[in-house]
Design a protein around this motif. Sequence first.
Motif, PDB file in Angstrom:
ATOM      1  N   THR A 158      -5.800  10.687   2.243  1.00 16.32           N
ATOM      2  CA  THR A 158      -6.979  10.771   2.853  1.00 16.32           C
ATOM      3  C   THR A 158      -7.791   9.546   3.265  1.00 16.32           C
ATOM      4  N   SER A 159      -8.080   8.989   2.047  1.00 18.43           N
ATOM      5  CA  SER A 159      -8.778   7.481   1.971  1.00 18.43           C
ATOM      6  C   SER A 159      -7.949   6.550   2.765  1.00 18.43           C
ATOM      7  N   VAL A 160      -6.941   6.431   2.586  1.00 14.73           N
ATOM      8  CA  VAL A 160      -5.935   5.218   3.626  1.00 14.73           C
ATOM      9  C   VAL A 160      -6.106   5.630   4.876  1.00 14.73           C
ATOM     10  N   PHE A 161      -5.850   7.069   5.343  1.00 14.15           N
ATOM     11  CA  PHE A 161      -6.018   7.062   6.761  1.00 14.15           C
ATOM     12  C   PHE A 161      -7.566   6.967   7.326  1.00 14.15           C
ATOM     13  N   THR A 162      -8.370   7.348   6.303  1.00 14.27           N
ATOM     14  CA  THR A 162     -10.017   6.848   6.898  1.00 14.27           C
ATOM     15  C   THR A 162      -9.968   5.511   7.033  1.00 14.27           C
ATOM     16  N   GLY A 225     -13.631   5.011   2.544  1.00 14.61           N
ATOM     17  CA  GLY A 225     -12.310   5.073   2.300  1.00 14.61           C
ATOM     18  C   GLY A 225     -11.935   4.315   1.177  1.00 14.61           C
ATOM     19  N   ALA A 226     -12.864   3.206   0.864  1.00 14.93           N
ATOM     20  CA  ALA A 226     -12.730   2.280  -0.228  1.00 14.93           C
ATOM     21  C   ALA A 226     -13.235   3.057  -1.383  1.00 14.93           C
ATOM     22  N   LEU A 227     -14.061   3.598  -1.464  1.00 13.02           N
ATOM     23  CA  LEU A 227     -14.588   4.445  -2.560  1.00 13.02           C
ATOM     24  C   LEU A 227     -13.665   5.674  -3.065  1.00 13.02           C
ATOM     25  N   GLY A 228     -12.735   6.065  -2.327  1.00 11.07           N
ATOM     26  CA  GLY A 228     -11.732   7.194  -2.208  1.00 11.07           C
ATOM     27  C   GLY A 228     -10.468   6.143  -3.102  1.00 11.07           C
ATOM     28  N   VAL A 229     -10.148   5.224  -2.563  1.00 11.63           N
ATOM     29  CA  VAL A 229      -9.226   4.567  -3.293  1.00 11.63           C
ATOM     30  C   VAL A 229      -9.630   3.992  -4.692  1.00 11.63           C
ATOM     31  N   LEU A 230     -10.687   3.759  -4.761  1.00  9.93           N
ATOM     32  CA  LEU A 230     -11.311   3.469  -6.358  1.00  9.93           C
ATOM     33  C   LEU A 230     -11.208   4.560  -7.175  1.00  9.93           C
TER      34      LEU A 230
END
Length: 486
Positions: A158-162, A225-230
Amino acid sequence: METEEGEDRTPLLKESQPGTATVLSNMPLKSELTVDGPKTTNQVPACCSARYNLALLAFFGFFLLYALRVNLSVALVDMVEPNASLAKNMTSSVCPEHSSTINVPRNTTGEKYSWDADTQGWILGSFFYGYIITQIPGGYLASKIGGKLLLGFGVFSTSVFTLLTPLAANLGVGYLIAVRALEGLGEAKWQSCSGGAQLGTVVSLPLSGLICYYMNWVYVFYIFGALGVLWFFFWMWLVSDTPETHRSISHAEREYILSSLKDQLSTQKSVPWRPMLESLPLWAIVVAHFSYNWTFYTLLTLLPTYMKEILRFDAQENGFLSALPYFGCWLCIILSGQIADYLREKQNFSTVCVRKCFTLIGMIGPAVFLVAAGFIGCNYALAVAFVTISTTLGGFCTSGYSINHLDIAPSYAGILLGITNSFATIPGMVGPVIAKNLTHNNTVEEWQTVFYIAASINLFGAIFFALFASGEVQDWAVSGYHLHRN
Protein backbone atom coordinates in the motif's frame (compact mmCIF):
# COMPACT_ATOMS: atom_id res chain seq x y z
CA MET A 1 -8.21 -32.51 33.22
CA GLU A 2 -8.25 -33.18 29.49
CA THR A 3 -10.90 -31.59 27.32
CA GLU A 4 -13.56 -34.05 26.20
CA GLU A 5 -13.45 -34.97 22.53
CA GLY A 6 -15.84 -32.86 20.47
CA GLU A 7 -16.21 -30.14 23.08
CA ASP A 8 -15.69 -26.57 21.87
CA ARG A 9 -12.83 -25.08 23.85
CA THR A 10 -13.36 -21.44 22.97
CA PRO A 11 -13.08 -19.42 26.20
CA LEU A 12 -16.36 -17.61 25.46
CA LEU A 13 -18.18 -20.94 25.63
CA LYS A 14 -16.97 -21.98 29.06
CA GLU A 15 -19.81 -21.98 31.55
CA SER A 16 -19.38 -19.77 34.60
CA GLN A 17 -19.06 -21.44 37.95
CA PRO A 18 -21.22 -20.13 40.80
CA GLY A 19 -19.91 -16.79 41.94
CA THR A 20 -17.57 -16.35 38.97
CA ALA A 21 -17.79 -14.59 35.63
CA THR A 22 -17.53 -16.18 32.22
CA VAL A 23 -14.00 -16.08 30.82
CA LEU A 24 -13.96 -13.31 28.20
CA SER A 25 -10.27 -12.96 27.50
CA ASN A 26 -7.58 -15.28 26.33
CA MET A 27 -4.94 -13.51 28.39
CA PRO A 28 -4.77 -14.23 32.12
CA LEU A 29 -5.52 -11.45 34.55
CA LYS A 30 -3.48 -12.68 37.50
CA SER A 31 -1.69 -15.96 37.02
CA GLU A 32 -1.02 -18.86 34.68
CA LEU A 33 0.47 -22.29 35.03
CA THR A 34 3.57 -23.01 33.01
CA VAL A 35 5.72 -26.08 32.67
CA ASP A 36 7.83 -24.67 35.48
CA GLY A 37 4.90 -24.03 37.82
CA PRO A 38 2.80 -20.95 38.56
CA LYS A 39 3.84 -17.84 36.69
CA THR A 40 2.31 -14.49 37.63
CA THR A 41 2.20 -11.37 35.47
CA ASN A 42 4.44 -9.67 38.03
CA GLN A 43 7.20 -12.11 37.10
CA VAL A 44 6.87 -11.35 33.38
CA PRO A 45 8.15 -7.83 32.61
CA ALA A 46 5.92 -5.57 30.55
CA CYS A 47 8.38 -2.79 29.69
CA CYS A 48 10.20 -3.54 26.44
CA SER A 49 8.60 -7.00 26.32
CA ALA A 50 8.02 -8.77 23.01
CA ARG A 51 4.23 -8.66 23.36
CA TYR A 52 4.19 -4.94 24.10
CA ASN A 53 6.53 -4.26 21.19
CA LEU A 54 4.15 -6.24 18.99
CA ALA A 55 1.15 -4.27 20.25
CA LEU A 56 2.91 -0.94 19.63
CA LEU A 57 4.06 -1.86 16.13
CA ALA A 58 0.64 -3.27 15.23
CA PHE A 59 -0.93 -0.04 16.52
CA PHE A 60 1.23 2.03 14.17
CA GLY A 61 0.60 -0.45 11.38
CA PHE A 62 -3.16 0.06 11.55
CA PHE A 63 -2.54 3.78 12.03
CA LEU A 64 -0.70 3.87 8.71
CA LEU A 65 -3.26 1.68 6.92
CA TYR A 66 -6.02 4.16 7.63
CA ALA A 67 -3.77 7.18 7.04
CA LEU A 68 -2.88 5.80 3.61
CA ARG A 69 -6.55 5.14 2.93
CA VAL A 70 -7.97 8.58 3.70
CA ASN A 71 -5.21 11.00 2.63
CA LEU A 72 -6.57 11.17 -0.93
CA SER A 73 -9.87 12.57 0.38
CA VAL A 74 -8.09 15.78 1.40
CA ALA A 75 -5.49 15.83 -1.37
CA LEU A 76 -8.16 15.46 -4.07
CA VAL A 77 -9.67 18.79 -3.05
CA ASP A 78 -6.34 20.43 -3.92
CA MET A 79 -5.70 18.30 -7.02
CA VAL A 80 -8.82 19.43 -8.90
CA GLU A 81 -9.00 22.72 -10.79
CA PRO A 82 -11.26 25.29 -9.09
CA ASN A 83 -14.84 24.98 -10.36
CA ALA A 84 -13.98 21.95 -12.49
CA SER A 85 -16.79 20.04 -10.82
CA LEU A 86 -19.00 23.03 -10.04
CA ALA A 87 -21.46 24.26 -12.60
CA LYS A 88 -22.07 27.97 -12.78
CA ASN A 89 -24.54 28.64 -9.98
CA MET A 90 -25.57 32.12 -8.94
CA THR A 91 -28.44 31.11 -6.64
CA SER A 92 -28.51 31.56 -2.88
CA SER A 93 -28.23 27.79 -2.46
CA VAL A 94 -24.46 28.06 -2.24
CA CYS A 95 -23.07 29.29 1.06
CA PRO A 96 -21.18 32.61 1.04
CA GLU A 97 -17.45 32.88 1.62
CA HIS A 98 -16.19 33.30 5.16
CA SER A 99 -15.81 36.94 6.12
CA SER A 100 -12.34 36.38 7.57
CA THR A 101 -9.47 34.87 5.63
CA ILE A 102 -6.15 33.52 6.84
CA ASN A 103 -3.37 35.54 5.25
CA VAL A 104 -0.72 32.86 5.22
CA PRO A 105 1.45 32.30 2.15
CA ARG A 106 0.92 28.88 0.68
CA ASN A 107 2.43 26.80 -2.09
CA THR A 108 0.22 26.50 -5.16
CA THR A 109 2.65 24.73 -7.49
CA GLY A 110 0.87 21.37 -7.44
CA GLU A 111 -0.51 20.05 -10.71
CA LYS A 112 -4.25 20.65 -11.22
CA TYR A 113 -6.60 18.30 -13.08
CA SER A 114 -9.93 19.03 -14.75
CA TRP A 115 -11.80 16.04 -13.32
CA ASP A 116 -15.57 16.42 -13.18
CA ALA A 117 -17.71 15.26 -10.25
CA ASP A 118 -18.39 11.82 -11.73
CA THR A 119 -14.68 11.16 -12.28
CA GLN A 120 -13.89 12.23 -8.72
CA GLY A 121 -16.51 9.79 -7.45
CA TRP A 122 -14.87 6.90 -9.32
CA ILE A 123 -11.44 7.92 -8.01
CA LEU A 124 -12.65 8.01 -4.40
CA GLY A 125 -14.47 4.69 -4.72
CA SER A 126 -11.72 2.85 -6.61
CA PHE A 127 -9.85 1.93 -3.42
CA PHE A 128 -12.70 -0.36 -2.41
CA TYR A 129 -12.67 -2.33 -5.67
CA GLY A 130 -9.37 -3.82 -4.58
CA TYR A 131 -10.36 -3.85 -0.93
CA ILE A 132 -13.31 -6.21 -1.44
CA ILE A 133 -11.41 -8.95 -3.29
CA THR A 134 -9.49 -10.61 -0.47
CA GLN A 135 -11.80 -10.06 2.52
CA ILE A 136 -12.60 -13.75 2.98
CA PRO A 137 -9.33 -15.20 1.55
CA GLY A 138 -7.38 -12.96 3.94
CA GLY A 139 -8.04 -15.24 6.90
CA TYR A 140 -6.95 -18.27 4.89
CA LEU A 141 -3.76 -16.52 3.80
CA ALA A 142 -2.98 -15.58 7.39
CA SER A 143 -3.24 -19.23 8.45
CA LYS A 144 -0.85 -20.26 5.66
CA ILE A 145 1.85 -17.57 5.68
CA GLY A 146 1.31 -15.99 9.10
CA GLY A 147 0.16 -12.57 10.25
CA LYS A 148 3.65 -11.09 10.20
CA LEU A 149 4.12 -11.38 6.45
CA LEU A 150 0.48 -10.63 5.66
CA LEU A 151 0.30 -7.35 7.59
CA GLY A 152 3.89 -6.43 6.76
CA PHE A 153 3.56 -6.78 3.01
CA GLY A 154 0.03 -5.37 3.14
CA VAL A 155 1.34 -2.08 4.54
CA PHE A 156 4.43 -2.20 2.33
CA SER A 157 2.52 -2.69 -0.92
CA THR A 158 0.00 0.00 0.00
CA SER A 159 2.87 2.38 0.80
CA VAL A 160 4.62 1.70 -2.50
CA PHE A 161 1.45 2.34 -4.49
CA THR A 162 0.88 5.50 -2.45
CA LEU A 163 4.34 6.72 -3.51
CA LEU A 164 3.32 6.06 -7.12
CA THR A 165 0.05 8.03 -6.84
CA PRO A 166 1.39 11.40 -8.14
CA LEU A 167 2.95 9.65 -11.16
CA ALA A 168 -0.29 7.77 -11.84
CA ALA A 169 -2.29 11.02 -11.67
CA ASN A 170 0.02 12.60 -14.25
CA LEU A 171 -0.34 9.60 -16.56
CA GLY A 172 -4.12 9.75 -16.50
CA VAL A 173 -7.20 9.10 -14.42
CA GLY A 174 -7.28 5.42 -15.46
CA TYR A 175 -3.82 4.86 -14.01
CA LEU A 176 -4.81 6.64 -10.79
CA ILE A 177 -7.92 4.47 -10.37
CA ALA A 178 -5.82 1.33 -10.98
CA VAL A 179 -3.22 2.37 -8.39
CA ARG A 180 -5.91 3.12 -5.81
CA ALA A 181 -7.52 -0.28 -6.43
CA LEU A 182 -4.14 -1.94 -5.89
CA GLU A 183 -3.76 0.00 -2.63
CA GLY A 184 -7.12 -1.39 -1.55
CA LEU A 185 -5.95 -4.88 -2.45
CA GLY A 186 -3.00 -4.46 -0.08
CA GLU A 187 -5.26 -3.33 2.77
CA ALA A 188 -8.08 -5.78 2.09
CA LYS A 189 -6.77 -8.44 4.43
CA TRP A 190 -7.15 -6.17 7.45
CA GLN A 191 -10.33 -4.79 8.98
CA SER A 192 -9.89 -3.10 12.33
CA CYS A 193 -11.70 -0.96 14.82
CA SER A 194 -8.51 -0.47 16.82
CA GLY A 195 -7.39 2.82 18.29
CA GLY A 196 -4.57 2.92 15.76
CA ALA A 197 -7.00 2.76 12.86
CA GLN A 198 -9.16 5.59 14.19
CA LEU A 199 -6.17 7.74 15.10
CA GLY A 200 -4.78 7.18 11.61
CA THR A 201 -7.84 8.99 10.29
CA VAL A 202 -7.69 11.67 12.97
CA VAL A 203 -4.02 12.50 12.28
CA SER A 204 -3.97 11.96 8.51
CA LEU A 205 -6.80 14.37 7.65
CA PRO A 206 -5.40 17.52 9.32
CA LEU A 207 -1.81 16.66 8.47
CA SER A 208 -2.76 16.19 4.82
CA GLY A 209 -4.48 19.56 4.91
CA LEU A 210 -1.39 21.24 6.32
CA ILE A 211 0.86 19.58 3.74
CA CYS A 212 -1.43 20.74 0.93
CA TYR A 213 -1.62 24.24 2.37
CA TYR A 214 2.06 24.88 2.99
CA MET A 215 3.78 22.51 0.58
CA ASN A 216 2.28 20.59 -2.33
CA TRP A 217 -0.34 17.85 -2.55
CA VAL A 218 2.23 15.37 -3.96
CA TYR A 219 4.03 15.39 -0.59
CA VAL A 220 0.89 13.98 1.06
CA PHE A 221 1.59 10.73 -0.78
CA TYR A 222 5.38 10.90 -0.53
CA ILE A 223 5.45 11.49 3.24
CA PHE A 224 2.85 8.87 4.21
CA GLY A 225 4.22 6.38 1.71
CA ALA A 226 7.76 6.77 3.06
CA LEU A 227 6.53 6.32 6.65
CA GLY A 228 4.85 3.07 5.61
CA VAL A 229 8.03 1.71 4.05
CA LEU A 230 10.02 2.68 7.17
CA TRP A 231 7.48 0.92 9.40
CA PHE A 232 7.77 -2.22 7.25
CA PHE A 233 11.49 -2.61 8.02
CA PHE A 234 10.93 -2.26 11.78
CA TRP A 235 8.04 -4.74 11.61
CA MET A 236 10.06 -7.39 9.75
CA TRP A 237 13.03 -6.94 12.08
CA LEU A 238 11.26 -6.97 15.45
CA VAL A 239 8.19 -9.19 15.02
CA SER A 240 7.77 -12.97 14.79
CA ASP A 241 4.70 -15.09 14.05
CA THR A 242 5.07 -17.25 17.17
CA PRO A 243 6.79 -16.97 20.56
CA GLU A 244 8.94 -19.99 19.65
CA THR A 245 10.50 -18.22 16.66
CA HIS A 246 11.07 -14.86 18.34
CA ARG A 247 14.76 -14.00 18.50
CA SER A 248 14.88 -11.86 21.66
CA ILE A 249 11.94 -12.96 23.82
CA SER A 250 12.74 -14.09 27.37
CA HIS A 251 12.04 -17.64 28.48
CA ALA A 252 9.54 -16.44 31.11
CA GLU A 253 7.56 -14.39 28.61
CA ARG A 254 7.57 -17.20 26.05
CA GLU A 255 6.09 -19.64 28.57
CA TYR A 256 3.60 -17.02 29.76
CA ILE A 257 2.27 -16.44 26.23
CA LEU A 258 2.15 -20.12 25.29
CA SER A 259 0.24 -21.03 28.44
CA SER A 260 -2.21 -18.19 27.77
CA LEU A 261 -3.09 -19.58 24.35
CA LYS A 262 -3.94 -23.12 25.43
CA ASP A 263 -7.44 -24.36 24.51
CA GLN A 264 -8.13 -21.15 22.62
CA LEU A 265 -10.11 -22.43 19.63
CA SER A 266 -12.69 -25.00 18.70
CA THR A 267 -11.50 -28.51 17.88
CA GLN A 268 -13.97 -28.64 15.02
CA LYS A 269 -11.94 -28.28 11.81
CA SER A 270 -14.59 -28.08 9.07
CA VAL A 271 -16.49 -24.86 8.47
CA PRO A 272 -20.30 -25.27 8.60
CA TRP A 273 -20.89 -23.09 5.55
CA ARG A 274 -24.54 -23.92 4.87
CA PRO A 275 -25.98 -23.38 8.37
CA MET A 276 -23.68 -20.37 8.73
CA LEU A 277 -25.06 -18.69 5.61
CA GLU A 278 -28.63 -19.61 6.60
CA SER A 279 -28.22 -17.97 10.01
CA LEU A 280 -30.50 -14.94 10.47
CA PRO A 281 -28.32 -13.42 13.24
CA LEU A 282 -25.41 -13.41 10.78
CA TRP A 283 -27.50 -11.55 8.20
CA ALA A 284 -28.55 -9.09 10.90
CA ILE A 285 -24.86 -8.22 11.30
CA VAL A 286 -24.42 -8.03 7.51
CA VAL A 287 -27.29 -5.54 7.13
CA ALA A 288 -26.13 -3.44 10.08
CA HIS A 289 -22.52 -3.43 8.86
CA PHE A 290 -23.56 -2.47 5.31
CA SER A 291 -25.86 0.30 6.56
CA TYR A 292 -23.34 1.79 8.98
CA ASN A 293 -20.57 1.75 6.39
CA TRP A 294 -22.72 3.63 3.88
CA THR A 295 -22.67 6.67 6.13
CA PHE A 296 -19.11 6.05 7.35
CA TYR A 297 -17.55 5.76 3.89
CA THR A 298 -19.65 8.57 2.41
CA LEU A 299 -18.31 10.95 5.04
CA LEU A 300 -14.82 9.47 5.05
CA THR A 301 -14.37 10.11 1.32
CA LEU A 302 -16.52 13.21 0.78
CA LEU A 303 -16.43 15.21 4.02
CA PRO A 304 -13.40 17.30 2.86
CA THR A 305 -15.29 18.10 -0.36
CA TYR A 306 -18.37 19.16 1.64
CA MET A 307 -16.20 21.28 3.91
CA LYS A 308 -14.70 23.09 0.92
CA GLU A 309 -17.56 23.39 -1.56
CA ILE A 310 -20.46 24.02 0.85
CA LEU A 311 -18.94 25.31 4.09
CA ARG A 312 -16.11 27.04 2.17
CA PHE A 313 -13.20 26.14 4.46
CA ASP A 314 -9.68 26.31 3.03
CA ALA A 315 -7.32 23.31 2.94
CA GLN A 316 -5.77 24.12 6.31
CA GLU A 317 -9.12 24.43 8.11
CA ASN A 318 -10.58 21.59 6.05
CA GLY A 319 -8.19 18.93 7.28
CA PHE A 320 -8.63 19.82 10.96
CA LEU A 321 -12.43 20.08 10.80
CA SER A 322 -12.72 16.88 8.75
CA ALA A 323 -10.69 15.05 11.43
CA LEU A 324 -12.79 16.34 14.33
CA PRO A 325 -15.64 13.80 13.85
CA TYR A 326 -13.20 10.87 13.85
CA PHE A 327 -11.49 12.10 17.00
CA GLY A 328 -14.91 12.08 18.65
CA CYS A 329 -15.55 8.58 17.28
CA TRP A 330 -12.24 7.34 18.71
CA LEU A 331 -13.15 8.66 22.17
CA CYS A 332 -16.62 7.15 21.90
CA ILE A 333 -15.21 3.73 20.98
CA ILE A 334 -13.09 3.68 24.14
CA LEU A 335 -15.92 4.94 26.36
CA SER A 336 -18.64 2.70 24.90
CA GLY A 337 -16.51 -0.40 25.35
CA GLN A 338 -16.14 0.34 29.05
CA ILE A 339 -19.87 1.03 29.42
CA ALA A 340 -20.83 -2.17 27.58
CA ASP A 341 -18.57 -4.29 29.80
CA TYR A 342 -19.95 -2.60 32.92
CA LEU A 343 -23.56 -3.25 31.89
CA ARG A 344 -22.90 -6.93 31.15
CA GLU A 345 -20.66 -7.74 34.10
CA LYS A 346 -21.95 -5.48 36.88
CA GLN A 347 -25.57 -4.80 35.95
CA ASN A 348 -26.28 -8.26 34.48
CA PHE A 349 -27.62 -6.92 31.19
CA SER A 350 -27.92 -9.67 28.60
CA THR A 351 -25.46 -9.68 25.72
CA VAL A 352 -28.19 -9.30 23.10
CA CYS A 353 -29.71 -6.33 24.98
CA VAL A 354 -26.35 -4.52 25.09
CA ARG A 355 -25.58 -5.27 21.43
CA LYS A 356 -28.99 -4.07 20.23
CA CYS A 357 -29.07 -0.93 22.39
CA PHE A 358 -25.57 0.16 21.40
CA THR A 359 -26.29 -0.49 17.72
CA LEU A 360 -29.51 1.54 17.88
CA ILE A 361 -27.67 4.45 19.52
CA GLY A 362 -24.75 4.13 17.08
CA MET A 363 -26.97 4.15 13.97
CA ILE A 364 -30.15 6.11 14.73
CA GLY A 365 -28.21 8.86 16.53
CA PRO A 366 -25.93 9.53 13.54
CA ALA A 367 -28.95 9.44 11.20
CA VAL A 368 -30.76 12.14 13.18
CA PHE A 369 -27.78 14.49 13.34
CA LEU A 370 -26.86 13.90 9.70
CA VAL A 371 -30.36 14.99 8.64
CA ALA A 372 -30.06 17.96 10.99
CA ALA A 373 -26.75 18.92 9.34
CA GLY A 374 -28.56 19.08 6.00
CA PHE A 375 -31.38 21.23 7.37
CA ILE A 376 -29.24 23.95 8.95
CA GLY A 377 -27.64 24.77 5.58
CA CYS A 378 -24.91 27.40 5.78
CA ASN A 379 -24.63 27.72 9.55
CA TYR A 380 -20.97 26.73 9.66
CA ALA A 381 -20.68 26.11 13.39
CA LEU A 382 -23.82 23.97 13.63
CA ALA A 383 -22.95 22.02 10.47
CA VAL A 384 -19.55 21.04 11.85
CA ALA A 385 -21.08 20.29 15.28
CA PHE A 386 -23.85 18.07 13.87
CA VAL A 387 -21.53 16.12 11.58
CA THR A 388 -19.11 15.66 14.49
CA ILE A 389 -21.86 14.41 16.83
CA SER A 390 -23.17 12.11 14.08
CA THR A 391 -19.82 10.41 13.53
CA THR A 392 -19.02 10.36 17.26
CA LEU A 393 -22.22 8.48 18.11
CA GLY A 394 -21.31 5.92 15.46
CA GLY A 395 -18.57 4.76 17.83
CA PHE A 396 -21.23 2.98 19.92
CA CYS A 397 -21.55 0.42 17.11
CA THR A 398 -18.13 -0.96 18.03
CA SER A 399 -19.76 -2.47 21.13
CA GLY A 400 -22.89 -3.31 19.14
CA TYR A 401 -23.03 -5.19 15.85
CA SER A 402 -19.27 -4.85 15.28
CA ILE A 403 -18.36 -7.28 18.08
CA ASN A 404 -21.43 -9.51 17.65
CA HIS A 405 -19.46 -11.98 15.50
CA LEU A 406 -17.72 -13.17 18.67
CA ASP A 407 -21.05 -13.58 20.46
CA ILE A 408 -22.71 -15.87 17.92
CA ALA A 409 -19.69 -17.87 16.68
CA PRO A 410 -16.41 -17.15 18.49
CA SER A 411 -14.59 -20.01 16.75
CA TYR A 412 -15.51 -18.62 13.32
CA ALA A 413 -15.45 -14.90 14.09
CA GLY A 414 -12.71 -14.26 11.51
CA ILE A 415 -14.71 -15.91 8.74
CA LEU A 416 -17.88 -14.06 9.76
CA LEU A 417 -16.00 -10.75 9.71
CA GLY A 418 -14.76 -11.53 6.21
CA ILE A 419 -18.33 -12.22 5.06
CA THR A 420 -19.89 -9.14 6.66
CA ASN A 421 -17.05 -6.84 5.64
CA SER A 422 -17.31 -8.03 2.03
CA PHE A 423 -20.89 -6.76 1.93
CA ALA A 424 -19.96 -3.70 3.97
CA THR A 425 -17.29 -2.72 1.43
CA ILE A 426 -19.91 -2.21 -1.29
CA PRO A 427 -20.95 1.21 0.13
CA GLY A 428 -17.35 2.37 -0.27
CA MET A 429 -17.46 1.35 -3.92
CA VAL A 430 -20.80 2.88 -4.91
CA GLY A 431 -21.45 5.50 -2.20
CA PRO A 432 -18.96 8.14 -3.44
CA VAL A 433 -20.06 7.61 -7.06
CA ILE A 434 -23.74 8.09 -6.19
CA ALA A 435 -23.00 11.07 -3.94
CA LYS A 436 -20.91 12.78 -6.62
CA ASN A 437 -23.63 12.17 -9.20
CA LEU A 438 -26.13 13.82 -6.88
CA THR A 439 -23.96 16.90 -6.20
CA HIS A 440 -22.95 18.16 -9.64
CA ASN A 441 -23.77 21.76 -8.65
CA ASN A 442 -22.69 21.43 -5.00
CA THR A 443 -25.82 23.10 -3.62
CA VAL A 444 -27.08 22.69 -0.09
CA GLU A 445 -30.19 20.93 -1.43
CA GLU A 446 -28.08 18.35 -3.28
CA TRP A 447 -26.05 17.55 -0.17
CA GLN A 448 -29.28 17.27 1.81
CA THR A 449 -30.26 14.43 -0.51
CA VAL A 450 -26.93 12.69 0.12
CA PHE A 451 -27.44 12.97 3.89
CA TYR A 452 -31.07 11.81 3.71
CA ILE A 453 -30.13 8.67 1.77
CA ALA A 454 -27.37 7.82 4.26
CA ALA A 455 -29.68 8.44 7.24
CA SER A 456 -32.45 6.26 5.74
CA ILE A 457 -30.07 3.36 5.15
CA ASN A 458 -28.74 3.74 8.70
CA LEU A 459 -32.27 3.64 10.11
CA PHE A 460 -33.17 0.50 8.16
CA GLY A 461 -30.02 -1.30 9.31
CA ALA A 462 -30.65 -0.40 12.95
CA ILE A 463 -34.22 -1.72 12.85
CA PHE A 464 -33.22 -4.95 11.07
CA PHE A 465 -30.48 -5.65 13.61
CA ALA A 466 -32.81 -4.93 16.54
CA LEU A 467 -35.33 -7.43 15.18
CA PHE A 468 -33.07 -10.35 14.22
CA ALA A 469 -29.77 -10.10 16.14
CA SER A 470 -28.76 -12.66 18.77
CA GLY A 471 -26.40 -12.69 21.73
CA GLU A 472 -26.15 -16.48 21.93
CA VAL A 473 -23.60 -18.82 20.41
CA GLN A 474 -25.38 -20.46 17.49
CA ASP A 475 -25.84 -24.24 17.32
CA TRP A 476 -23.83 -24.55 14.12
CA ALA A 477 -20.85 -22.80 15.74
CA VAL A 478 -20.44 -25.36 18.53
CA SER A 479 -18.95 -28.83 18.35
CA GLY A 480 -21.51 -31.13 19.92
CA TYR A 481 -24.04 -28.25 20.08
CA HIS A 482 -23.22 -27.16 23.64
CA LEU A 483 -25.23 -23.94 23.71
CA HIS A 484 -23.98 -21.15 25.90
CA ARG A 485 -26.62 -18.57 26.80
CA ASN A 486 -25.80 -15.06 27.94
